[in-house]
Design an enzyme around this catalytic site. Structure first.
Site, short mmCIF file in Angstrom:
data_model
loop_
_atom_site.label_atom_id
_atom_site.label_comp_id
_atom_site.label_asym_id
_atom_site.label_seq_id
_atom_site.Cartn_x
_atom_site.Cartn_y
_atom_site.Cartn_z
N GLY A 34 -10.45 1.08 7.18
CA GLY A 34 -10.62 2.55 6.41
C GLY A 34 -10.58 3.38 7.13
O GLY A 34 -11.03 4.35 7.73
N ARG A 35 -8.85 4.28 7.28
CA ARG A 35 -8.20 4.84 7.82
C ARG A 35 -8.51 6.34 7.04
O ARG A 35 -8.93 7.27 8.41
CB ARG A 35 -6.57 4.64 7.77
CG ARG A 35 -5.81 3.29 8.87
CD ARG A 35 -4.78 3.40 8.37
NE ARG A 35 -3.74 2.42 9.56
CZ ARG A 35 -2.76 2.08 9.63
NH1 ARG A 35 -2.62 3.14 9.93
NH2 ARG A 35 -2.77 1.39 10.40
N THR A 56 -3.98 -3.02 -1.54
CA THR A 56 -4.61 -2.37 -0.33
C THR A 56 -6.80 -2.69 -0.02
O THR A 56 -7.60 -2.02 -0.66
CB THR A 56 -4.84 -0.96 -0.05
OG1 THR A 56 -5.65 -0.73 1.51
CG2 THR A 56 -4.84 -0.59 -0.80
N GLY A 84 2.11 3.23 2.34
CA GLY A 84 3.69 2.85 3.04
C GLY A 84 5.12 2.24 2.50
O GLY A 84 5.91 3.17 1.56
N THR A 85 4.67 0.74 1.82
CA THR A 85 5.46 0.28 0.68
C THR A 85 5.96 0.88 -0.78
O THR A 85 6.56 1.01 -1.23
CB THR A 85 4.52 -1.32 0.89
OG1 THR A 85 4.75 -1.53 1.65
CG2 THR A 85 5.73 -2.11 0.14
N GLY A 134 0.47 -1.03 0.13
CA GLY A 134 0.01 0.27 0.13
C GLY A 134 0.44 1.62 0.32
O GLY A 134 1.94 1.31 -0.53
N ARG A 193 -31.88 -3.84 18.06
CA ARG A 193 -32.15 -3.18 18.60
C ARG A 193 -30.83 -2.30 17.13
O ARG A 193 -31.38 -2.70 15.89
CB ARG A 193 -30.29 -3.90 19.22
CG ARG A 193 -30.79 -4.18 20.76
CD ARG A 193 -29.46 -5.44 20.99
NE ARG A 193 -30.15 -5.54 22.60
CZ ARG A 193 -29.15 -7.00 22.89
NH1 ARG A 193 -28.08 -7.53 22.79
NH2 ARG A 193 -28.91 -7.18 24.08
N ASP A 246 -8.23 -1.05 1.41
CA ASP A 246 -8.90 0.97 1.39
C ASP A 246 -8.93 1.12 0.10
O ASP A 246 -9.95 2.36 -0.34
CB ASP A 246 -8.27 1.53 2.33
CG ASP A 246 -7.91 1.32 3.61
OD1 ASP A 246 -8.86 0.14 3.94
OD2 ASP A 246 -7.62 1.54 4.22
#
Length: 384
Positions: free
Chosen positions: A199-200, A154, A133-134, A131, A191, A156
């Protein structure tokens, strides 16, 4: 020719088929393939002076080694979130301690060592699957003059420059399955269910999953929400449902108006704390405001568990084959992508050129907290 390959960041379904595709296509060219274990930690922990000790960080790949790996999820090479440009002294292997000058933030850039290892092992080109970072570090390595091909993955689906990342389809399929399964208990007890998905920074997984599962409300990372307004809407949803329940899907990176993104746990070696926990907080708030019990469930790693679906098999295999095709043509410094429904390649540093996020104006109703797909014509397959 010797090809290196590694997988970095979070695991997703489709990594093993991609590794297999690269290995098989390279073998047909008569090339060797050497896998690095544990992402960028693999070459970081390799010591050119200790070939015997390096074996636990290396894996020779051939047709026999990868014959059946596409039938399972995860990655046989294993993975970490290591970034060789941001390592602290205490995380270095003993043979590297004291060799690098810390930056002002106290981290070390070990890229010279990575390049030395590549030269020592005779790696001509490395294929990196990961993703943001890599792939960010991959772009950095290419700028240092090393040959590589990047492959985006990823859940996301948020790598800039491509319409699709390996793992996204399976993550959505798993999410839809579990959202619908949770209707059983939610309805039985009348409920409100709050279901948190990974999902940042991008809410695409939550958006598409809630759209396909027909959830009542969807909260995405890009749009802060008013919890009081949401509670009112959800109570209307519950009253309209013959079974007297409602379903809310939320991205782990979503935040309430005036609040921040929820993180938890101790920071890792790169100073990062995990996202997550907003679903539990939201469930408690909804219960407090409405007086109706809430079921709070984080799907978390269930989204990335198990074997890839057919689409992720197809894309993973195709990306792997395309990577080897480019290497055979003498073209490196590239990232495999899908654009306008077609396989393509772009410069490896394209991922640094922007941020991929949900097109809120086109796909989301910020007043009702629901997907709003008003115009299908001309949209990509996943409406992104």
């Amino acid at each position: 020719m010797r090809i290196g390959i590694l997988t970095g960041g979070g695991d997703v379904p489709g990594l093993n088929p991609c590794i297999k595709a690269v290995t098989t296509a390279a073998g047909e060219q008569g090339w060797e393939v050497l896998g690095f274990r544990r992402g960028w930690e693999g070459p970081l922990f390799c010591d050119p002076e200790d070939p015997q000790g390096n074996q636990k960080y290396l894996m020779r790949l051939d047709r026999e080694a990868v014959r059946t790996i596409d039938r399972t999820g995860g990655t046989i090479l294993h993975t970490t979130r290591t970034d060789p440009r941001r390592i602290t002294e205490d995380k270095l292997p003993p043979f590297l301690k004291g060799r690098f000058v810390p930056s002002p933030d106290g981290t070390l850039d070990c890229t010279p060592h990575i390049l030395r290892v590549m030269e020592h092992l005779g790696i001509d080109v490395i294929v990196t699957i990961g993703g943001d970072g890599t792939l960010t570090y991959s772009a950095h390595l290419h700028r240092q003059g090393f040959n590589l091909i990047s492959i985006p993955k990823t859940m996301d689906n948020d790598v800039f420059g491509t319409d699709y990342c390996i793992g996204f389809s399976t993550a959505v399929s798993r999410s839809v399955e579990h959202i619908n399964s949770l209707r059983t208990s939610t309805g039985s007890h009348e409920r409100i269910a709050v279901i948190e998905l990974f999902g940042r920074n991008s809410g695409e997984t939550a958006l598409i999953s809630s759209y396909l599962a027909d959830a009542d409300r969807a909260l995405i990372a890009e749009v802060p929400f008013d919890v009081t307004r949401l509670a009112e809407l959800v109570m209307v949803d519950r009253a309209r449902n013959p079974s007297n329940y409602a379903i809310v899907v939320i991205s782990e990176g979503a935040r309430m108006l005036g609040g921040g993104v929820v993180r938890h746990g101790e920071a890792d070696e790169h100073g990062r704390r995990r996202f997550g926990g907003i679903g539990q907080i939201l469930g408690e708030e909804i219960a407090r405001i409405t007086g109706v019990d809430a079921i709070s469930q984080s799907l978390g790693y269930l989204m990335r568990a198990g074997a890839p679906d057919a689409l992720d098999q197809m894309v993973a295999r195709s990306y792997g084959a395309l990577a080897v095709q480019m290497i055979a043509e003498g073209r490196t410094g590239l990232m495999t992508v899908i654009r306008d429904g077609k396989y393509d390649i772009v410069p490896a540093d394209t991922c640094l050129s922007g941020k991929r996020r949900v097109d809120v104006a086109a796909l989301y109703d910020t007043d009702t907290y629901r997907p709003r797909i008003a115009n299908i014509h001309g949209k990509a397959m996943f409406l992104n």
